[in-house]
Design a protein around this motif. Structure first.
Motif, PDB file in Angstrom:
ATOM      1  N   ALA A   1     -20.813 -31.960  48.684  1.00  0.00           N
ATOM      2  CA  ALA A   1     -19.613 -31.779  49.848  1.00  0.00           C
ATOM      3  C   ALA A   1     -18.598 -31.801  48.905  1.00  0.00           C
ATOM      4  CB  ALA A   1     -19.331 -32.655  51.060  1.00  0.00           C
ATOM      5  N   ALA A   2     -18.142 -33.009  48.462  1.00  0.00           N
ATOM      6  CA  ALA A   2     -16.193 -32.661  48.265  1.00  0.00           C
ATOM      7  C   ALA A   2     -16.165 -31.788  46.856  1.00  0.00           C
ATOM      8  CB  ALA A   2     -16.405 -33.994  47.433  1.00  0.00           C
ATOM      9  N   GLU A   3     -17.562 -31.906  45.583  1.00  0.00           N
ATOM     10  CA  GLU A   3     -17.331 -29.883  45.135  1.00  0.00           C
ATOM     11  C   GLU A   3     -17.281 -28.994  45.520  1.00  0.00           C
ATOM     12  OE1 GLU A   3     -19.499 -30.665  40.841  1.00  0.00           O
ATOM     13  OE2 GLU A   3     -20.807 -30.611  42.254  1.00  0.00           O
ATOM     14  N   VAL A   4     -17.977 -28.427  46.411  1.00  0.00           N
ATOM     15  CA  VAL A   4     -17.742 -27.341  47.237  1.00  0.00           C
ATOM     16  C   VAL A   4     -17.017 -27.559  48.294  1.00  0.00           C
ATOM     17  CG1 VAL A   4     -18.683 -26.264  49.538  1.00  0.00           C
ATOM     18  CG2 VAL A   4     -20.071 -27.195  47.398  1.00  0.00           C
ATOM     19  N   VAL A   5     -15.911 -28.074  48.633  1.00  0.00           N
ATOM     20  CA  VAL A   5     -14.619 -27.986  49.221  1.00  0.00           C
ATOM     21  C   VAL A   5     -13.948 -28.420  48.160  1.00  0.00           C
ATOM     22  CG1 VAL A   5     -13.126 -29.397  50.580  1.00  0.00           C
ATOM     23  CG2 VAL A   5     -15.540 -29.600  51.464  1.00  0.00           C
ATOM     24  N   ALA A   6     -14.024 -28.800  47.274  1.00  0.00           N
ATOM     25  CA  ALA A   6     -12.632 -28.831  46.477  1.00  0.00           C
ATOM     26  C   ALA A   6     -12.584 -27.557  45.670  1.00  0.00           C
ATOM     27  CB  ALA A   6     -12.908 -29.876  45.006  1.00  0.00           C
ATOM     28  N   ALA A   7     -14.151 -27.173  45.460  1.00  0.00           N
ATOM     29  CA  ALA A   7     -14.121 -25.444  45.147  1.00  0.00           C
ATOM     30  C   ALA A   7     -13.323 -24.258  46.131  1.00  0.00           C
ATOM     31  CB  ALA A   7     -15.641 -25.128  44.507  1.00  0.00           C
ATOM     32  N   VAL A   8     -13.521 -24.692  46.931  1.00  0.00           N
ATOM     33  CA  VAL A   8     -13.267 -24.183  47.655  1.00  0.00           C
ATOM     34  C   VAL A   8     -11.352 -23.855  48.346  1.00  0.00           C
ATOM     35  CG1 VAL A   8     -13.349 -23.319  50.232  1.00  0.00           C
ATOM     36  CG2 VAL A   8     -15.325 -23.858  49.726  1.00  0.00           C
ATOM     37  N   ALA A   9     -10.960 -25.185  48.111  1.00  0.00           N
ATOM     38  CA  ALA A   9      -9.454 -24.307  48.311  1.00  0.00           C
ATOM     39  C   ALA A   9      -8.528 -24.808  46.915  1.00  0.00           C
ATOM     40  CB  ALA A   9      -9.066 -26.596  48.296  1.00  0.00           C
ATOM     41  N   ALA A  10      -9.737 -24.535  46.276  1.00  0.00           N
ATOM     42  CA  ALA A  10      -8.656 -24.135  44.637  1.00  0.00           C
ATOM     43  C   ALA A  10      -9.277 -22.417  45.003  1.00  0.00           C
ATOM     44  CB  ALA A  10     -10.085 -25.453  43.677  1.00  0.00           C
ATOM     45  N   LEU A  11     -10.494 -22.196  45.232  1.00  0.00           N
ATOM     46  CA  LEU A  11     -10.159 -20.741  45.060  1.00  0.00           C
ATOM     47  C   LEU A  11      -9.484 -19.595  46.062  1.00  0.00           C
ATOM     48  CD1 LEU A  11     -13.607 -20.681  44.578  1.00  0.00           C
ATOM     49  CD2 LEU A  11     -12.346 -20.200  42.723  1.00  0.00           C
ATOM     50  N   THR A  12      -9.075 -20.669  46.827  1.00  0.00           N
ATOM     51  CA  THR A  12      -7.752 -19.955  48.321  1.00  0.00           C
ATOM     52  C   THR A  12      -6.502 -20.777  47.544  1.00  0.00           C
ATOM     53  OG1 THR A  12      -9.018 -21.562  49.718  1.00  0.00           O
ATOM     54  CG2 THR A  12     -10.178 -19.654  49.803  1.00  0.00           C
ATOM     55  N   SER A  13      -6.505 -21.361  46.667  1.00  0.00           N
ATOM     56  CA  SER A  13      -4.860 -21.857  46.672  1.00  0.00           C
ATOM     57  C   SER A  13      -3.727 -20.453  46.485  1.00  0.00           C
ATOM     58  CB  SER A  13      -5.168 -22.906  45.274  1.00  0.00           C
ATOM     59  OG  SER A  13      -3.605 -22.922  45.085  1.00  0.00           O
ATOM     60  N   PRO A  14      -2.923 -20.783  46.908  1.00  0.00           N
ATOM     61  CA  PRO A  14      -1.810 -19.774  46.953  1.00  0.00           C
ATOM     62  C   PRO A  14      -1.773 -19.018  45.261  1.00  0.00           C
ATOM     63  CG  PRO A  14      -1.268 -21.217  48.679  1.00  0.00           C
ATOM     64  CD  PRO A  14      -2.664 -21.994  47.769  1.00  0.00           C
ATOM     65  N   ASP A  15      -1.766 -20.154  44.444  1.00  0.00           N
ATOM     66  CA  ASP A  15      -1.254 -20.653  43.626  1.00  0.00           C
ATOM     67  C   ASP A  15      -2.061 -19.581  42.912  1.00  0.00           C
ATOM     68  OD1 ASP A  15       0.983 -22.440  43.530  1.00  0.00           O
ATOM     69  OD2 ASP A  15       0.401 -24.116  43.173  1.00  0.00           O
TER      70      ASP A  15
ATOM     71  N   ASP B   1     -23.997 -31.136  54.897  1.00  0.00           N
ATOM     72  CA  ASP B   1     -23.055 -31.607  55.228  1.00  0.00           C
ATOM     73  C   ASP B   1     -22.017 -31.001  53.887  1.00  0.00           C
ATOM     74  OD1 ASP B   1     -23.907 -34.410  55.230  1.00  0.00           O
ATOM     75  OD2 ASP B   1     -24.806 -34.696  53.661  1.00  0.00           O
ATOM     76  N   ALA B   2     -22.030 -30.238  53.142  1.00  0.00           N
ATOM     77  CA  ALA B   2     -21.500 -28.721  53.562  1.00  0.00           C
ATOM     78  C   ALA B   2     -20.562 -28.657  54.368  1.00  0.00           C
ATOM     79  CB  ALA B   2     -22.019 -28.061  52.141  1.00  0.00           C
ATOM     80  N   LEU B   3     -21.615 -27.442  55.047  1.00  0.00           N
ATOM     81  CA  LEU B   3     -21.334 -26.781  56.414  1.00  0.00           C
ATOM     82  C   LEU B   3     -20.147 -27.360  56.989  1.00  0.00           C
ATOM     83  CD1 LEU B   3     -23.717 -24.774  57.222  1.00  0.00           C
ATOM     84  CD2 LEU B   3     -21.994 -23.855  56.708  1.00  0.00           C
ATOM     85  N   LYS B   4     -20.448 -28.908  57.664  1.00  0.00           N
ATOM     86  CA  LYS B   4     -19.406 -29.849  57.807  1.00  0.00           C
ATOM     87  C   LYS B   4     -17.855 -30.247  57.046  1.00  0.00           C
ATOM     88  CE  LYS B   4     -21.024 -33.757  60.306  1.00  0.00           C
ATOM     89  NZ  LYS B   4     -22.266 -34.552  60.371  1.00  0.00           N
TER      90      LYS B   4
END
Length: 236
Positions: free
Chosen positions: A216-230, A93-96
């Motif tokens: 999976a939502a927690e994983v996605v949130a972490a990825v998004a936060a760590l790759t945020s332009p800010d 689910d995390a990969l997906k």
């Protein structure tokens, strides 16, 4: 996005040990007495220590012969992977979920040799989410920090984008994974699903520590936060 495999996405330790024992017998003509612990290290490093702790003086051809024999032994046991191993909680689910993020390409940063890495993920139907051509593998250079930079170079050559700590994320379970990310130039999501505790992963310098991949939502949130332009990456 670079995933560690063992104890992050899958656990196939029993099959791996049996394959190592067979490869050791093929190369040395002796039974394996002691297998060096993985501890987040590449197969190439584990092979040298395994030879040493079993009293075998390594020669120039030992490593390529051992890795070749390991690939054969592992392939011979591929039907046992799903039976004797398991996907880690939430791995698929995390990969997906991460695959649905705009602009994200997923590959692996693993100590496992490439052929065995592919078999491990295929056994649990995790391979469709991974671009194996962009990864870093255990038969290549080590330590993992250097292997991370090799993977980033492959991604740049393919995608035309420089990869740095601002747009590269590693997910792994060991303090060595964290150290590789810190030294090699990547953000780090650590999961306490392996042999390193959450406290150890935090102390090693992980940007985010999760208990596992089950949310999976927690994983996605972490990825998004760590790759945020800010985001301002930590010092490396």
């Amino acid at each position: 996005m670079l995933w560690n495999i063992d104890l992050t996405l899958v656990d196939v330790a029993i099959v791996t040990r049996d394959a190592y024992a067979e490869a050791f017998r093929v190369v040395t003509g002796r039974p394996l007495v002691k297998l060096a612990p993985a501890l987040g290290r590449p197969d190439s490093e584990i092979v040298f220590e395994t030879l040493a702790v079993n009293g075998v003086v390594a020669e120039d051809d030992h490593l390529p012969r051992f890795l070749s024999a390991l690939a054969v032994a592992f392939a011979d046991r591929r039907k046992r992977l799903a039976k004797d191993g398991r996907a880690m909680p939430g791995a698929k689910d995390a990969l997906k979920a991460v695959a649905r993020l705009d602009g994200v390409v997923q590959s692996v940063l693993t100590g496992t040799i490439r052929g065995n890495a592919v078999l491990k993920l295929k056994a649990f139907k995790l391979d469709p989410y991974v671009d194996f051509d962009l990864g870093g593998y255990g038969e290549e250079v080590y330590p993992k920090a250097t292997l991370l930079q090799v993977a980033q170079g492959r991604a740049k050559e393919r995608l035309g984008t420089p990869f740095t700590a601002a747009n590269t994320v590693v997910i792994g379970d060991s303090t060595r994974d964290v150290q590789a990310a810190r030294i090699g130039g990547a953000a780090m999501i650590a999961v306490a699903s392996g042999r390193s505790t959450a406290a150890e992963l935090q102390e090693a310098g992980a940007d985010v520590v999760l208990p596992d991949l089950s949310d999976a939502a927690e994983v996605v949130a972490a990825v998004a936060a760590l790759t945020s332009p800010d985001r301002v990456p930590q010092g490396f």
